[in-house]
Scaffold this active site. Structure first.
Site, PDB file in Angstrom:
ATOM      1  N   ASP A 181       0.832  -1.207   0.000  1.00 25.23           N
ATOM      2  CA  ASP A 181       0.000   0.000   0.000  1.00 25.23           C
ATOM      3  C   ASP A 181       0.865   1.256   0.000  1.00 25.23           C
ATOM      4  O   ASP A 181       1.835   1.348   0.750  1.00 25.23           O
ATOM      5  CB  ASP A 181      -0.874   0.048   1.249  1.00 25.23           C
ATOM      6  CG  ASP A 181      -1.672  -1.225   1.485  1.00 25.23           C
ATOM      7  OD1 ASP A 181      -1.156  -2.314   1.205  1.00 25.23           O
ATOM      8  OD2 ASP A 181      -2.808  -1.116   1.978  1.00 25.23           O
ATOM      9  N   HIS A 234      -1.149   4.391  -0.514  1.00 25.95           N
ATOM     10  CA  HIS A 234      -2.215   5.237   0.036  1.00 25.95           C
ATOM     11  C   HIS A 234      -1.994   6.729  -0.166  1.00 25.95           C
ATOM     12  O   HIS A 234      -2.061   7.517   0.778  1.00 25.95           O
ATOM     13  CB  HIS A 234      -2.399   4.937   1.518  1.00 25.95           C
ATOM     14  CG  HIS A 234      -3.327   3.790   1.786  1.00 25.95           C
ATOM     15  ND1 HIS A 234      -4.645   3.803   1.401  1.00 25.95           N
ATOM     16  CD2 HIS A 234      -3.121   2.592   2.395  1.00 25.95           C
ATOM     17  CE1 HIS A 234      -5.216   2.677   1.758  1.00 25.95           C
ATOM     18  NE2 HIS A 234      -4.316   1.905   2.354  1.00 25.95           N
ATOM     19  N   ARG A 290     -12.310  -6.908  10.305  1.00 21.74           N
ATOM     20  CA  ARG A 290     -12.666  -5.761   9.462  1.00 21.74           C
ATOM     21  C   ARG A 290     -14.160  -5.708   9.171  1.00 21.74           C
ATOM     22  O   ARG A 290     -14.670  -4.670   8.759  1.00 21.74           O
ATOM     23  CB  ARG A 290     -11.913  -5.832   8.131  1.00 21.74           C
ATOM     24  CG  ARG A 290     -10.407  -5.758   8.253  1.00 21.74           C
ATOM     25  CD  ARG A 290      -9.758  -5.888   6.883  1.00 21.74           C
ATOM     26  NE  ARG A 290      -8.306  -5.980   6.962  1.00 21.74           N
ATOM     27  CZ  ARG A 290      -7.486  -4.935   6.899  1.00 21.74           C
ATOM     28  NH1 ARG A 290      -7.967  -3.722   6.771  1.00 21.74           N
ATOM     29  NH2 ARG A 290      -6.176  -5.101   6.975  1.00 21.74           N
ATOM     30  N   ASP A 321      -4.169  -0.542  -3.172  1.00 25.11           N
ATOM     31  CA  ASP A 321      -4.327   0.623  -2.297  1.00 25.11           C
ATOM     32  C   ASP A 321      -3.356   1.724  -2.680  1.00 25.11           C
ATOM     33  O   ASP A 321      -2.560   2.222  -1.874  1.00 25.11           O
ATOM     34  CB  ASP A 321      -4.157   0.216  -0.828  1.00 25.11           C
ATOM     35  CG  ASP A 321      -5.400  -0.487  -0.281  1.00 25.11           C
ATOM     36  OD1 ASP A 321      -6.291  -0.807  -1.084  1.00 25.11           O
ATOM     37  OD2 ASP A 321      -5.474  -0.712   0.933  1.00 25.11           O
ATOM     38  N   HIS A 379      -3.743  -8.589  -3.023  1.00 26.46           N
ATOM     39  CA  HIS A 379      -3.750  -7.517  -2.031  1.00 26.46           C
ATOM     40  C   HIS A 379      -4.114  -7.999  -0.626  1.00 26.46           C
ATOM     41  O   HIS A 379      -3.436  -7.674   0.352  1.00 26.46           O
ATOM     42  CB  HIS A 379      -4.718  -6.411  -2.445  1.00 26.46           C
ATOM     43  CG  HIS A 379      -4.774  -5.289  -1.450  1.00 26.46           C
ATOM     44  ND1 HIS A 379      -3.744  -4.389  -1.303  1.00 26.46           N
ATOM     45  CD2 HIS A 379      -5.703  -4.950  -0.518  1.00 26.46           C
ATOM     46  CE1 HIS A 379      -4.042  -3.527  -0.341  1.00 26.46           C
ATOM     47  NE2 HIS A 379      -5.222  -3.851   0.157  1.00 26.46           N
ATOM     48  N   ASP A 384      -6.519   6.898  -1.559  1.00 28.67           N
ATOM     49  CA  ASP A 384      -7.262   7.084  -0.308  1.00 28.67           C
ATOM     50  C   ASP A 384      -6.326   7.380   0.859  1.00 28.67           C
ATOM     51  O   ASP A 384      -5.168   6.995   0.875  1.00 28.67           O
ATOM     52  CB  ASP A 384      -8.135   5.873   0.032  1.00 28.67           C
ATOM     53  CG  ASP A 384      -9.485   5.891  -0.683  1.00 28.67           C
ATOM     54  OD1 ASP A 384      -9.879   6.961  -1.157  1.00 28.67           O
ATOM     55  OD2 ASP A 384     -10.125   4.826  -0.771  1.00 28.67           O
ATOM     56  N   ARG A 385      -6.893   8.050   1.842  1.00 30.87           N
ATOM     57  CA  ARG A 385      -6.219   8.478   3.074  1.00 30.87           C
ATOM     58  C   ARG A 385      -5.176   9.556   2.796  1.00 30.87           C
ATOM     59  O   ARG A 385      -5.329  10.676   3.220  1.00 30.87           O
ATOM     60  CB  ARG A 385      -5.630   7.285   3.822  1.00 30.87           C
ATOM     61  CG  ARG A 385      -6.689   6.364   4.431  1.00 30.87           C
ATOM     62  CD  ARG A 385      -6.120   5.502   5.537  1.00 30.87           C
ATOM     63  NE  ARG A 385      -7.144   4.674   6.151  1.00 30.87           N
ATOM     64  CZ  ARG A 385      -7.898   5.035   7.188  1.00 30.87           C
ATOM     65  NH1 ARG A 385      -7.744   6.231   7.697  1.00 30.87           N
ATOM     66  NH2 ARG A 385      -8.788   4.220   7.703  1.00 30.87           N
ATOM     67  N   HIS A 419      -2.142  -4.800   2.550  1.00 26.81           N
ATOM     68  CA  HIS A 419      -3.436  -4.602   3.223  1.00 26.81           C
ATOM     69  C   HIS A 419      -3.345  -4.262   4.706  1.00 26.81           C
ATOM     70  O   HIS A 419      -4.316  -3.791   5.275  1.00 26.81           O
ATOM     71  CB  HIS A 419      -4.275  -5.875   3.016  1.00 26.81           C
ATOM     72  CG  HIS A 419      -5.729  -5.759   3.333  1.00 26.81           C
ATOM     73  ND1 HIS A 419      -6.486  -4.661   3.020  1.00 26.81           N
ATOM     74  CD2 HIS A 419      -6.589  -6.645   3.936  1.00 26.81           C
ATOM     75  CE1 HIS A 419      -7.742  -4.873   3.388  1.00 26.81           C
ATOM     76  NE2 HIS A 419      -7.827  -6.054   3.960  1.00 26.81           N
ATOM     77  N   ASN A 424      -8.419  -3.173  -1.980  1.00 22.68           N
ATOM     78  CA  ASN A 424      -9.792  -2.919  -1.537  1.00 22.68           C
ATOM     79  C   ASN A 424     -10.149  -1.441  -1.594  1.00 22.68           C
ATOM     80  O   ASN A 424     -11.338  -1.083  -1.590  1.00 22.68           O
ATOM     81  CB  ASN A 424     -10.001  -3.455  -0.117  1.00 22.68           C
ATOM     82  CG  ASN A 424      -9.152  -2.756   0.918  1.00 22.68           C
ATOM     83  OD1 ASN A 424      -7.924  -2.754   0.825  1.00 22.68           O
ATOM     84  ND2 ASN A 424      -9.780  -2.149   1.915  1.00 22.68           N
ATOM     85  N   HIS A 425      -9.148  -0.559  -1.679  1.00 24.75           N
ATOM     86  CA  HIS A 425      -9.434   0.879  -1.780  1.00 24.75           C
ATOM     87  C   HIS A 425      -9.575   1.352  -3.225  1.00 24.75           C
ATOM     88  O   HIS A 425      -9.837   2.535  -3.440  1.00 24.75           O
ATOM     89  CB  HIS A 425      -8.364   1.698  -1.051  1.00 24.75           C
ATOM     90  CG  HIS A 425      -8.619   1.799   0.416  1.00 24.75           C
ATOM     91  ND1 HIS A 425      -9.305   2.840   0.985  1.00 24.75           N
ATOM     92  CD2 HIS A 425      -8.304   0.966   1.430  1.00 24.75           C
ATOM     93  CE1 HIS A 425      -9.389   2.654   2.294  1.00 24.75           C
ATOM     94  NE2 HIS A 425      -8.775   1.523   2.592  1.00 24.75           N
TER      95      HIS A 425
END
Length: 506
Positions: free
Chosen positions: A239, A241, A413, A268, A349, A271-272, A440, A300-301
């Site tokens: 990730d 991000h 989660r 990923d 991922h 995001d964030r 992840h 997943n993002h």
């Protein structure tokens, strides 16, 4: 003299002694300190220990819930909030934590109910009110889209029209995509420098890049086979991000992508972090330039519901417009779900599945059918051109996590599963693989080797969200499939841009 709270507690459970109560409070104080120091996993352990001494205090569960929220274990946070509410129907923090957990999971209907309860009890809580408004708006949008849904395919490329007709303003001073001959390394370098100084690539070029890479990605299978050249290596990153300046640091340390300096970014991308547009455009540009040397796996993002909550949609709309985000969404739908390196290392991922009969390809299927006369599921045949949803093989591949215990468990989660070392061993053996690499999860050292070294987690966003203090890492893999781990620390980025800056009230 025993306190009133202690007396009430005694009435609930005579097995809890005053010594237990005092010990639990002592442990809670330590857990609170760990939480303040952003040591969320350690804080979870201490809150759990406090609960073991005194399981009747709602605050212990809501405190642990916020640690789970910080570490993205939303399902566990919701379960803890449920327990707090069970203990005290009027405990407003329980409703608030449960609402935030459900909001993060995209369960907006449930989140709306709880935020309404919070706002009734605490009408002056501005944060809860703003979140309620956002959740109500999103829930209504989802319901409206369901109501008007039809079978006709919405062609985003047709909707955008002829990109070449978009006029460049005279004031535009950024890089220019070559009109002939396709993308060049020189253009990518200019674009990266432009992003470094918080400049923007013109919307015309963004749309052209996205349309071209969409066509390229759509031709790939859901699982891509990678062969490392004899004079090269591949670097597997986890990730990132939206941490663009840390991505630049990876390239600074490890070299830019090339035919012999291959890369695999394992989901990923966005995001964030608030430089997600810059990250994904850089990766997609290298994918266009070196289609056989830059590889991408979906995370997943790379999904609409995550992008709505964690900032990517807001960032794209702020920097470009909503139609551009819809095109990004179509590109994410085309990103492969995983890679197989040298026929022996599977890179995905999240993780493995709630069923055992999952194979990579048709060859294994034939052997399986010959021996057991049972149909198994083929990863290469997954229809990935859609949103992942909250159940099924594609969802589990993007969301699941390893656990030390044998077997399978519900995910903390709230999506996917947790799988043990026996599940990993059986899957690898069944598919004639040696190793599973996944991402992840934040890891303090940037990576871990679990399940007897057969399940590797790699995470490449150091000091995640400017707060966790973790290292990042990437893995070198040579043609003989030997692994070397490389750690790095976070670098500075413009202080005027904070993580989640574009997430708004979500």
């Amino acid at each position: 003299m025993m306190s009133t709270a202690t007396e009430n507690l005694k009435a609930l459970d005579l097995d809890i002694t005053e010594k237990d109560i005092l010990k639990a409070e002592e442990i809670k104080a330590l857990a609170n300190k760990l939480f303040s120091d952003h040591k969320y996993n350690d804080a979870v352990e201490q809150y759990t220990l406090a609960i073991s001494y005194n399981p009747k205090v709602p605050a212990y569960y809501t405190n642990r819930a916020i640690c789970y929220l910080k570490t993205e274990f939303y399902g566990a946070a919701v379960r803890d909030a449920d327990k707090a509410i069970e203990l005290d129907k009027n405990y407003v923090k329980g409703y608030y934590r449960r609402a935030v957990g459900n909001m993060a999971l995209g369960n907006f209907k449930e989140a709306v109910k709880d935020f309404r309860n919070v706002c009734k009890v605490a009408p002056n809580d501005r944060d809860a009110r703003l979140k309620l408004i956002e959740c109500e708006k999103e829930f209504k949008r989802i319901e409206f889209e369901k109501a008007i849904a039809c079978d006709e395919h919405f062609d985003i490329v047709e909707r955008i029209g002829n990109v070449d007709e978009i006029v460049l303003e005279q004031s535009y001073s950024g890089p220019h995509l070559p009109s002939e001959g396709g993308i060049t390394l020189e253009f990518i370098k200019e674009m990266m420098e432009c992003f470094k100084t918080q400049g923007k690539l013109h919307r015309k070029y963004v749309l052209k890049l996205l349309m071209e890479v969409k066509q390229q990605l759509e031709k790939l299978e859901s699982l891509v086979d990678i062969t490392i050249p004899s004079n090269g290596k591949i670097t597997v990153c986890g990730d990132i991000h939206g941490q663009y300046y840390d991505l630049l640091n990876i390239f600074e340390k490890n070299g830019l992508p090339s035919e012999t300096n291959m890369y695999l970014f394992n989901g990923d991308f966005v995001d964030r972090g608030s430089f997600s547009v810059e990250c994904i455009l850089t990766l997609l540009s290298f994918k266009l330039l070196y289609p056989n040397a830059m590889h991408l796996s979906r995370g997943n993002h790379e999904a609409n519901d995550m992008n709505k909550v964690y900032g990517f949609e807001g960032e794209v709309v702020a920097k470009y417009n909503e139609l551009t985000f819809k095109l990004f969404s179509e590109v994410f739908n085309a990103v492969p779900l995983g890679q197989v390196i040298g026929g022996k290392i599977l890179v995905i991922h999240g993780g493995l599945f709630s069923r055992d009969d999952v194979s990579l390809d048709e060859v294994i299927l034939k052997i399986f059918l010959l021996n057991l006369t049972k149909i198994c599921v083929k990863l290469r045949k997954i229809n990935r051109f859609r949103q992942p949803g909250h159940e099924g093989l594609m969802c589990e591949l993007l969301w699941s996590d390893p656990q030390p215990e044998l077997g399978r468990s519900p995910s903390k989660r709230g999506v996917g599963i947790q799988f043990g070392p026996d599940v990993t061993e059986n899957f690898l053996k069944f598919n004639n693989l040696d190793l599973l690499i996944r991402s992840h999860e934040v890891k303090q050292d940037g990576y871990t080797a679990d399940h007897n070294g057969k399940c590797i987690t790699i995470f490449s966003a150091p000091n995640y969200c400017d707060s966790v203090g973790n290292k990042g890492a990437y893995i070198h893999i040579t043609p003989d499939l030997k692994l070397k781990y490389n750690q790095f620390v976070a670098v500075s980025h413009p202080q005027n841009v904070k993580p989640m800056q574009y997430a708004g009230n979500m």
